[in-house]
Design a protein around this motif. Sequence first.
Motif, PDB file in Angstrom:
ATOM      1  N   LYS A 137     -15.408  -6.947   0.689  1.00  0.00           N
ATOM      2  CA  LYS A 137     -14.517  -7.230   1.822  1.00  0.00           C
ATOM      3  C   LYS A 137     -13.719  -5.979   2.211  1.00  0.00           C
ATOM      4  CE  LYS A 137     -12.600 -11.503   1.671  1.00  0.00           C
ATOM      5  NZ  LYS A 137     -13.053 -12.340   2.779  1.00  0.00           N
ATOM      6  N   MET A 138     -13.314  -5.214   1.221  1.00  0.00           N
ATOM      7  CA  MET A 138     -12.502  -4.018   1.473  1.00  0.00           C
ATOM      8  C   MET A 138     -13.240  -2.972   2.290  1.00  0.00           C
ATOM      9  SD  MET A 138     -10.756  -3.433  -2.250  1.00  0.00           S
ATOM     10  CE  MET A 138      -9.649  -2.078  -1.924  1.00  0.00           C
ATOM     11  N   GLU A 139     -14.547  -2.930   2.117  1.00  0.00           N
ATOM     12  CA  GLU A 139     -15.326  -1.877   2.775  1.00  0.00           C
ATOM     13  C   GLU A 139     -15.151  -1.900   4.290  1.00  0.00           C
ATOM     14  OE1 GLU A 139     -18.753  -0.218   1.740  1.00  0.00           O
ATOM     15  OE2 GLU A 139     -18.972  -1.054  -0.288  1.00  0.00           O
ATOM     16  N   ALA A 140     -14.937  -3.101   4.836  1.00  0.00           N
ATOM     17  CA  ALA A 140     -14.855  -3.236   6.293  1.00  0.00           C
ATOM     18  C   ALA A 140     -13.441  -3.003   6.833  1.00  0.00           C
ATOM     19  CB  ALA A 140     -15.338  -4.627   6.694  1.00  0.00           C
ATOM     20  N   LYS A 141     -12.482  -2.754   5.945  1.00  0.00           N
ATOM     21  CA  LYS A 141     -11.095  -2.671   6.404  1.00  0.00           C
ATOM     22  C   LYS A 141     -10.512  -1.292   6.098  1.00  0.00           C
ATOM     23  CE  LYS A 141     -10.301  -7.608   5.516  1.00  0.00           C
ATOM     24  NZ  LYS A 141      -9.820  -8.098   6.808  1.00  0.00           N
ATOM     25  N   PRO A 142      -9.630  -0.807   6.964  1.00  0.00           N
ATOM     26  CA  PRO A 142      -9.124   0.552   6.755  1.00  0.00           C
ATOM     27  C   PRO A 142      -8.137   0.725   5.598  1.00  0.00           C
ATOM     28  CG  PRO A 142      -8.252  -0.390   8.802  1.00  0.00           C
ATOM     29  CD  PRO A 142      -9.239  -1.366   8.257  1.00  0.00           C
ATOM     30  N   HIS A 143      -7.228  -0.237   5.396  1.00  0.00           N
ATOM     31  CA  HIS A 143      -6.165  -0.020   4.412  1.00  0.00           C
ATOM     32  C   HIS A 143      -6.008  -1.224   3.490  1.00  0.00           C
ATOM     33  CE1 HIS A 143      -4.755   2.653   7.813  1.00  0.00           C
ATOM     34  NE2 HIS A 143      -4.817   3.499   6.800  1.00  0.00           N
ATOM     35  N   CYS A 144      -6.569  -1.116   2.308  1.00  0.00           N
ATOM     36  CA  CYS A 144      -6.468  -2.230   1.369  1.00  0.00           C
ATOM     37  C   CYS A 144      -6.135  -1.721  -0.021  1.00  0.00           C
ATOM     38  CB  CYS A 144      -7.792  -2.989   1.278  1.00  0.00           C
ATOM     39  SG  CYS A 144      -8.243  -3.848   2.772  1.00  0.00           S
ATOM     40  N   VAL A 145      -5.567  -2.607  -0.834  1.00  0.00           N
ATOM     41  CA  VAL A 145      -5.471  -2.322  -2.265  1.00  0.00           C
ATOM     42  C   VAL A 145      -5.990  -3.541  -3.020  1.00  0.00           C
ATOM     43  CG1 VAL A 145      -3.548  -0.688  -2.251  1.00  0.00           C
ATOM     44  CG2 VAL A 145      -3.081  -3.136  -2.323  1.00  0.00           C
ATOM     45  N   LEU A 146      -6.459  -3.281  -4.242  1.00  0.00           N
ATOM     46  CA  LEU A 146      -7.002  -4.355  -5.070  1.00  0.00           C
ATOM     47  C   LEU A 146      -6.240  -4.373  -6.389  1.00  0.00           C
ATOM     48  CD1 LEU A 146      -9.215  -6.476  -5.539  1.00  0.00           C
ATOM     49  CD2 LEU A 146     -10.777  -4.626  -6.127  1.00  0.00           C
ATOM     50  N   PHE A 147      -5.705  -5.524  -6.742  1.00  0.00           N
ATOM     51  CA  PHE A 147      -5.001  -5.668  -8.018  1.00  0.00           C
ATOM     52  C   PHE A 147      -5.854  -6.497  -8.968  1.00  0.00           C
ATOM     53  CE2 PHE A 147      -1.485  -4.940  -5.048  1.00  0.00           C
ATOM     54  CZ  PHE A 147      -0.812  -3.923  -5.713  1.00  0.00           C
ATOM     55  N   THR A 148      -5.838  -6.088 -10.212  1.00  0.00           N
ATOM     56  CA  THR A 148      -6.660  -6.789 -11.194  1.00  0.00           C
ATOM     57  C   THR A 148      -5.841  -7.169 -12.415  1.00  0.00           C
ATOM     58  OG1 THR A 148      -7.264  -4.660 -12.161  1.00  0.00           O
ATOM     59  CG2 THR A 148      -8.747  -5.571 -10.504  1.00  0.00           C
ATOM     60  N   PRO A 149      -4.841  -7.989 -12.210  1.00  0.00           N
ATOM     61  CA  PRO A 149      -4.005  -8.371 -13.349  1.00  0.00           C
ATOM     62  C   PRO A 149      -4.806  -9.185 -14.368  1.00  0.00           C
ATOM     63  CG  PRO A 149      -3.472  -9.715 -11.450  1.00  0.00           C
ATOM     64  CD  PRO A 149      -4.464  -8.704 -10.985  1.00  0.00           C
ATOM     65  N   ARG A 150      -4.532  -9.004 -15.636  1.00  0.00           N
ATOM     66  CA  ARG A 150      -5.209  -9.800 -16.646  1.00  0.00           C
ATOM     67  C   ARG A 150      -4.176 -10.467 -17.572  1.00  0.00           C
ATOM     68  NH1 ARG A 150     -10.845  -9.229 -18.749  1.00  0.00           N
ATOM     69  NH2 ARG A 150     -10.808  -6.970 -18.606  1.00  0.00           N
TER      70      ARG A 150
END
Lengths: 111, 755
Positions: free
Chosen positions: A98-111
């Motif tokens: 999904k991020m690939e298509a958008k200019p400004h994203c961040v991804l959080f991976t809390p565990r």
Amino acid sequence: MAARNGLMIDYDFCTGCNSCVVACKQEHSYPVGKGGINLVEIMTPLPDDRIRIDYIPFTTAYCDLCYTRTTRGEQPACVKHCQAACMYFGTLPELAAKMEAKPHCVLFTPR
Amino acid sequence: MQVDENTKVYKMGAWSPGPGCHGGCGVEISVKDGKFVKIEGDVDHPYHEGRLCPRALALGQYINHPDRLRWPLKRVGERGSGKWARISWDEALDTCESKLRDIRDKYGAESMVFGQGTGRDSGGPILFLAYAYGSPNWTLFGLSGIACFTPRLAACFQVMGDMTFPDAAQFFPERYDDPDWKCPEVIVSWARNLQGSQCADHYFSGHYVTDMMKRGAKLIVVDPVNGWEASRAELWLRIRPGADGALALGMIKVIIEENLYNKEFVDKWTFGFDKLKAHVASMTLDEIEQITWVPKEKIILAARMYAKAKPASMRFGQPLDSNAEAVATIHGLASLWALTGNIDNPGGNIITRPPKGVTLYPYSTEEVIQLYGQEFVNKMNLKRIGADQYPLVKNFRSWAMSDDVLKQMETGTPYPVKGLWCQTNNFIAGTAQDPKRHWEAVRKLEFNVVVDTFMTPTAQLIADIVLPAAALSEKDSVFTTGVPCNPIYKVATVDEARPDWEINFELAKRLNPQAVPWANVRGLFDQRLAVIGKTFETLIDSGYVMAPKGDATTPYNRHEKGLLRPDGQPGFRTPSGKFEFYSQKFEEYGLNPLPYHEEPIESPFKTPEIYKDYPLIMMTGRRVGVMFHSEHRQIPWLRELNPHPSIDLHPDTAKEYGIKDGDWVLIEGTMGKAKRRAKITPIMHPKIVMAQHGWWIPEATYNGDGNPYKVWDINVNQLIPMGHNSKSGFGGAFTKTMLCRISKVKEGEEVNYGS
């Protein structure tokens, strides 16, 4: 092994409304001073005397990606109530795509 | 829905008190053993599709707050002494009934003023009580020029017969997927602050803007502050506060002189184009640049971008209502919609009427007449304060004029005011300009009642009786001032708090049984809901109601279809049947028929001698999303996010005056002063400071010294006068434009509230 889950923020659209912050507090009954999301504000000077304001809901050590809700098939409390609808819950491969298509994203991976 | 043995989930509309808003969202409220447990957004409700604001999400802390008013109180010391005793509802209502009867018998019903605040759910019941009692004096007590929403409504109803909002497909259950809807190419966001006014506002929610940005809409932002929207705008016009009318004229001039207007719409559906053209020909863009602080190149770009977009919509906010001549300013904005043909078209500014005309809280003359009849309204006008002075006030919406109500309390002419019914209005802390003048006037009245959810500075200083109001989940009501029409119903209780409707219904029945023929509030709702084919019960069952396509209250292009005028003819509900650039109503009322700009009472241009000593412009009232006006200061989750009564300063301004972030600042104007805590931020203009409105410190204990909750230390409305409202009556509150100077507060004189 099942893919890990994460939280993706399309921060072009985050307006800093704080719905995620309070939704998290209600969901987990967190007191003042504690929460699963901290809203971060970043100001970047642009040409033409303008400031770009970015808000990023930042997952803290208390974020469990709403394990109880998501195992029931519901969205995390922050994602459901996000007024700008710019927060996404899913597996890391789904969110990365999904991020690939958008200019400004961040991804959080809390565990 | 049953979740477990003891917990049930109820779907309903959200509306203040509680969330703090003008209503619209659908929510799911969980209740266990008669007590509120949790609130979530309702994904099946079209208004917000499950999204919800932080104030609604904190509802549990509001409802169960230890400081909630839980039973009626009576004053047992002097007014303002802070001494109260618990009484029963019977005693409270008996006292109210007997005092109100006394006033009516001795002085006439008009001597009692019924004041609301911004008009959450209580607006309808306050008018209901006032009219049942026989008083014409229903008002937004304290706010000069009734400068919130009413100037907008008044302007639009005169020049085009209806109000508009930007089209976000909000009238269709499928929303943005509806095939008839178009995404606007451009949205003009004029004097709005999405981050603050982020959610429900009648027919529009702030985040409809982000919804449409995602679908391709570009933004033009008009705002002195570099807010979030300005930071995302294609074009940002950094206007001087109060100069909006001049900017509108500049854009009109460019659109006409560059032939960018929609000739077909202008020829067919507008009146007075040649007069407007001649009017704007007489001014130059250089003059407008000087007045507005916006470079003329940007005015030209904005005009071109707005006019060339097909379609384009415009969203505008309360600062325009407080313009010196607010109605004329909004006439200018509306003229831009008409010039470009962006009225009731898909993706433009659509005409907004409640579904099938259902109403419990009238926003227009038509609705007041629908509820009470022309004859009764005429009778009320004879003694309504301000109706004889302002033809527009007389002929629109039936408010008593706030500035004149205050004056009449002081002078007793032409007749004395003897009491104030003050419901959901914390005028000492937020609503009123010159709040000390209001305190002086109201403390001399014979009998004052305050109805609210918490003990406020206003209740402490003026009330004889305080009645506890119920919040969302504790009350029956119907949301009719937007779309869709939502049921709100009682599923939980908090001690003896009662719904505004129930309190006023009961008292109205005691004071005038003939005006209250229904057995209970639900009976009244049933009658009002008949136009949409519902009873209160069946409205609860269906969740919400929208009018179908083709109805006169659903878009589009209703002026072409003969759906707007009472006579069924095509056109608009105006004397000419057209949108009036040259307003015949304004002409009839002795007002300027064309849009124009008027300087605020103090400004760099109007009062250069004052500007020399007071070189900064103070804005107040810009919304903070986690709080609603003077509410929510005591809600822990929300106060944590906005802890201090702040004044926002540009770093250069702060440096010039030797102020550091967190310092206490003295703000002085020509008529008063207040202290605020500095927040240094580059989003401000160096010549403009911004002080949040509505502040009081609920956690400060009140010792009866006349300064409850530090309100007189921090209320910036002490710098703003009453009595300079617009020629039309509506507008001219100067909440964005008073001149001021600032200095660091001397050591030891800071406002100490323990954090």
